[in-house]
Design a protein around this motif. Structure first.
Motif, PDB file in Angstrom:
ATOM      1  N   SER A  41       0.845  -1.194   0.000  1.00 48.84           N
ATOM      2  CA  SER A  41       0.000   0.000   0.000  1.00 48.84           C
ATOM      3  C   SER A  41       0.878   1.240   0.000  1.00 48.84           C
ATOM      4  O   SER A  41       2.012   1.209   0.482  1.00 48.84           O
ATOM      5  CB  SER A  41      -0.919   0.008   1.223  1.00 48.84           C
ATOM      6  OG  SER A  41      -1.873   1.029   1.073  1.00 48.84           O
ATOM      7  N   SER A  53      -0.346   7.501  -3.204  1.00 41.78           N
ATOM      8  CA  SER A  53       0.139   7.616  -4.588  1.00 41.78           C
ATOM      9  C   SER A  53       0.762   8.984  -4.875  1.00 41.78           C
ATOM     10  O   SER A  53       0.501   9.960  -4.164  1.00 41.78           O
ATOM     11  CB  SER A  53      -1.013   7.387  -5.560  1.00 41.78           C
ATOM     12  OG  SER A  53      -1.679   6.199  -5.242  1.00 41.78           O
ATOM     13  N   GLU A  96     -13.901   4.778  -4.728  1.00 43.39           N
ATOM     14  CA  GLU A  96     -12.458   4.586  -4.878  1.00 43.39           C
ATOM     15  C   GLU A  96     -12.125   3.175  -4.404  1.00 43.39           C
ATOM     16  O   GLU A  96     -12.445   2.792  -3.282  1.00 43.39           O
ATOM     17  CB  GLU A  96     -11.690   5.608  -4.029  1.00 43.39           C
ATOM     18  CG  GLU A  96     -10.180   5.433  -4.170  1.00 43.39           C
ATOM     19  CD  GLU A  96      -9.363   6.215  -3.142  1.00 43.39           C
ATOM     20  OE1 GLU A  96      -8.288   6.697  -3.508  1.00 43.39           O
ATOM     21  OE2 GLU A  96      -9.806   6.326  -1.984  1.00 43.39           O
ATOM     22  N   ASP A 154     -10.978  -0.741   0.741  1.00 39.38           N
ATOM     23  CA  ASP A 154      -9.682  -1.396   0.643  1.00 39.38           C
ATOM     24  C   ASP A 154      -9.834  -2.813   1.194  1.00 39.38           C
ATOM     25  O   ASP A 154     -10.627  -3.057   2.102  1.00 39.38           O
ATOM     26  CB  ASP A 154      -8.613  -0.633   1.432  1.00 39.38           C
ATOM     27  CG  ASP A 154      -7.210  -0.922   0.921  1.00 39.38           C
ATOM     28  OD1 ASP A 154      -6.616  -0.049   0.255  1.00 39.38           O
ATOM     29  OD2 ASP A 154      -6.713  -2.067   1.151  1.00 39.38           O
ATOM     30  N   ASP A 167     -13.239  -6.424  -0.628  1.00 37.68           N
ATOM     31  CA  ASP A 167     -12.469  -6.757  -1.826  1.00 37.68           C
ATOM     32  C   ASP A 167     -13.111  -6.015  -3.000  1.00 37.68           C
ATOM     33  O   ASP A 167     -14.281  -6.237  -3.321  1.00 37.68           O
ATOM     34  CB  ASP A 167     -12.507  -8.276  -2.054  1.00 37.68           C
ATOM     35  CG  ASP A 167     -11.650  -8.694  -3.249  1.00 37.68           C
ATOM     36  OD1 ASP A 167     -11.327  -7.830  -4.088  1.00 37.68           O
ATOM     37  OD2 ASP A 167     -11.315  -9.888  -3.343  1.00 37.68           O
ATOM     38  N   GLY A 168     -12.332  -5.151  -3.635  1.00 39.94           N
ATOM     39  CA  GLY A 168     -12.849  -4.315  -4.725  1.00 39.94           C
ATOM     40  C   GLY A 168     -13.438  -5.111  -5.871  1.00 39.94           C
ATOM     41  O   GLY A 168     -14.226  -4.579  -6.665  1.00 39.94           O
ATOM     42  N   THR A 193      -5.005  -7.337  -5.188  1.00 40.98           N
ATOM     43  CA  THR A 193      -4.979  -8.671  -4.585  1.00 40.98           C
ATOM     44  C   THR A 193      -6.423  -9.146  -4.427  1.00 40.98           C
ATOM     45  O   THR A 193      -7.340  -8.480  -4.897  1.00 40.98           O
ATOM     46  CB  THR A 193      -4.269  -8.628  -3.209  1.00 40.98           C
ATOM     47  OG1 THR A 193      -4.933  -7.649  -2.404  1.00 40.98           O
ATOM     48  CG2 THR A 193      -2.801  -8.260  -3.352  1.00 40.98           C
TER      49      THR A 193
HETATM   50  C1  LIG Z   1      -1.620   2.615  -4.194  1.00 47.23           C
HETATM   51  S1  LIG Z   1      -2.547   2.168  -2.822  1.00 47.23           S
HETATM   52  C2  LIG Z   1      -3.894   3.276  -2.834  1.00 47.23           C
HETATM   53  C3  LIG Z   1      -3.507   4.719  -2.718  1.00 47.23           C
HETATM   54  C4  LIG Z   1      -4.621   5.623  -2.291  1.00 47.23           C
HETATM   55  N1  LIG Z   1      -5.762   5.617  -3.186  1.00 47.23           N
HETATM   56  C5  LIG Z   1      -4.187   7.050  -2.031  1.00 47.23           C
HETATM   57  O1  LIG Z   1      -5.037   7.804  -1.556  1.00 47.23           O
HETATM   58  O2  LIG Z   1      -3.049   7.439  -2.271  1.00 47.23           O
HETATM   59  C6  LIG Z   1      -3.310   0.669  -3.381  1.00 47.23           C
HETATM   60  C7  LIG Z   1      -4.266   0.038  -2.389  1.00 47.23           C
HETATM   61  O3  LIG Z   1      -5.044  -0.940  -3.072  1.00 47.23           O
HETATM   62  C8  LIG Z   1      -5.422  -1.898  -2.114  1.00 47.23           C
HETATM   63  N2  LIG Z   1      -5.943  -3.084  -2.779  1.00 47.23           N
HETATM   64  C9  LIG Z   1      -5.274  -4.076  -3.417  1.00 47.23           C
HETATM   65  N3  LIG Z   1      -6.141  -5.007  -3.859  1.00 47.23           N
HETATM   66  C10 LIG Z   1      -7.383  -4.593  -3.509  1.00 47.23           C
HETATM   67  C11 LIG Z   1      -8.692  -5.138  -3.675  1.00 47.23           C
HETATM   68  N4  LIG Z   1      -8.901  -6.299  -4.293  1.00 47.23           N
HETATM   69  N5  LIG Z   1      -9.724  -4.439  -3.175  1.00 47.23           N
HETATM   70  C12 LIG Z   1      -9.554  -3.264  -2.528  1.00 47.23           C
HETATM   71  N6  LIG Z   1      -8.332  -2.724  -2.326  1.00 47.23           N
HETATM   72  C13 LIG Z   1      -7.269  -3.369  -2.809  1.00 47.23           C
HETATM   73  C14 LIG Z   1      -4.139  -2.125  -1.333  1.00 47.23           C
HETATM   74  O4  LIG Z   1      -4.407  -2.711  -0.070  1.00 47.23           O
HETATM   75  C15 LIG Z   1      -3.592  -0.710  -1.237  1.00 47.23           C
HETATM   76  O5  LIG Z   1      -3.921  -0.098  -0.024  1.00 47.23           O
END
Ligand SMILES: C[S@@+](CC[C@H](N)C(=O)[O-])C[C@H]1O[C@@H](n2cnc3c(N)ncnc32)[C@H](O)[C@@H]1O
Length: 417
Positions: free
Chosen positions: A75, A78, A100, A125, A152-153, A226
């Motif tokens: 995580s 960004s 989001e 998330d 899970d998204g 994931t």
């Molecule tokens: C790059 S970070 C997000 C950055 C965030 N949007 C920001 O405000 O900067 C990516 C996130 O996606 C989440 N993620 C990965 N797979 C996911 C899924 N299947 N469903 C929801 N979240 C997921 C990870 O746990 C991680 O926290």
């Protein structure tokens, strides 16, 4: 926060916004006033407690959680330029309902600014730690109108649907059906998407019933999604000596005879040169996507820096250079680059082949680069459409179909048959 003052924070934030504005102008996609205003208003330090202000306001992603065993980023908050691009592509308006996928707090706060009090922000998330952290950060800033949930998204978030916009901030391989079901017709999905191993941030318009068309495609990089939507490509090693590994990333690609290709790598390389020339800092992403579209037996060659130093391979990019497997399954070729022998300011693409038909494979790769140079280098991006996975071949639009779990993605370059 350490050694900070409000004045420092405001000055650094203004400088960052100027940098983002300049970056976007440089690529010919000016930042919208609405996103510029949102960036100017949200204090990024609230989402990166403990970090020096100079790092908080550097235009870079900050990793907030790593896999304890492998050190892989799970995580992050960004990078502002990337976030700004995605928000602009989404064209979020006051009153919109936005989902989001992939939380962190910062982007959700920016979206909150964009949708205003009449809008709705839902940020989900898969990782409870991320949601707990986002909750803590958001509550300290007054952006408490964001609805956070551990989900899970892949399943979207039916409880708060429908949405006008969905922004995914993790690297996806497919567009799950739930996103189509929960996004209004005409709504937009902005998602970093893997296409045969390459990642492009796609801005997709939902044209209804699980059909999507890409309005824009931009370069980006994100941590992998994931959960149920996770997808791993095959990655056989042609050389697995520690520190000198050479691999083939095979996503939506062919089954390969690894032993035959390992043997090929040990054979003397042959090089063919194309007439395709580039400036040193010229982007090659369009050529990469073109090659990924037209090559059936497509692969990306990866190499440890030690493998390049040991002259095992000379790829154009260690993390994934276009490659093709020859029809004999025992030979392959990948793209290479050299300074042009007669022109100081130009670099020349070529291809290096290995194995019994390595030269033919290298010549084929050069011919395809040549074709790109002639027909597509100055042309538009490909049309990208996605249709439901059960769409029969005879109902697909023309182009290369890449089959995924929920969808079939079709890439079509204007001018190609
Ligand atoms: C790059 S970070 C997000 C950055 C965030 N949007 C920001 O405000 O900067 C990516 C996130 O996606 C989440 N993620 C990965 N797979 C996911 C899924 N299947 N469903 C929801 N979240 C997921 C990870 O746990 C991680 O926290």
């Amino acid at each position: 926060m350490t050694s900070t003052t409000t004045a420092d924070s405001t000055a650094l934030r203004e400088a960052l916004v100027r940098e983002v504005v300049a970056n976007r102008a440089h690529v010919g996609a000016p930042l919208s006033p609405a996103v510029e205003k949102a960036l100017s208003q949200v204090p990024r330090e609230a989402f990166l407690p403990g970090l020096e202000l100079s790092e908080v306001y550097a235009d870079q992603a900050v990793v907030t959680k790593r896999d304890a065993e492998r050190g892989v980023a799970l995580s992050s908050v960004s990078a502002p330029t990337v976030i700004a691009l995605m928000l602009d592509r989404a064209e979020i308006r006051p009153g919109h309902r936005v989902l989001e996928v992939g939380s962190g707090g910062y982007n959700a706060a920016l979206i909150r600014e964009l949708v205003g009090l009449d809008g709705q922000v839902t940020s989900i998330d898969i990782d409870p730690d991320v949601i707990e952290r986002a909750q803590r950060c958001l509550s300290g800033t007054g952006y408490d109108g964001v609805h956070l949930a551990v989900v899970d998204g892949e399943h979207g978030f039916a409880d708060r649907a429908p949405f006008d916009r969905i922004i995914v901030t993790a690297g996806a391989w497919d567009v799950p059906s739930a996103w189509a079901e929960q996004l209004v017709a005409g709504g937009r999905l902005v998602v970093p998407m893997r296409i045969r191993g390459l990642t492009r941030c796609l801005t997709l318009e939902h044209t209804g019933e699980g059909h999507w068309c890409a309005l824009a495609q931009d370069m980006c990089g994100f941590v992998r999604i994931t959960g149920a939507g996770e997808h791993w490509e095959d990655m056989p090693y042609l050389n697995d000596t520690d520190g000198q590994r050479v691999g083939l990333r095979l996503e939506d690609g062919p089954d390969v005879d690894t032993e035959a290709l390992r043997a090929a790598l040990t054979q003397e390389p042959v090089t063919a040169w194309s007439q395709v020339l580039v400036a040193y800092d010229e982007a090659t992403d369009a050529q990469d996507l073109w090659l990924a579209t037209v090559i059936d037996a497509w692969a990306l060659l990866t190499a440890d820096p030690g493998a390049v130093k040991a002259k095992l391979v000379k790829p154009t990019w260690n993390h994934g250079t276009p490659a093709l497997i020859a029809p004999d399954s025992a030979s392959f070729a990948y793209r290479t680059l050299r300074r042009h022998p007669d022109r100081e300011d130009r670099w020349q693409f070529g291809a290096i082949g290995h194995g019994p038909s390595g030269l033919a494979a290298a010549e084929r790769l050069c011919a395809l680069m040549q074709e790109w140079d002639r027909d597509h280098r100055n042309g538009p991006d490909p049309d990208i459409t996605l249709v439901p996975a059960d769409t029969p071949d005879d109902q697909l639009p023309p182009g290369r179909a890449v089959n995924k779990r929920h969808t079939r993605m079709v890439l079509h370059w204007t001018g190609t048959p």
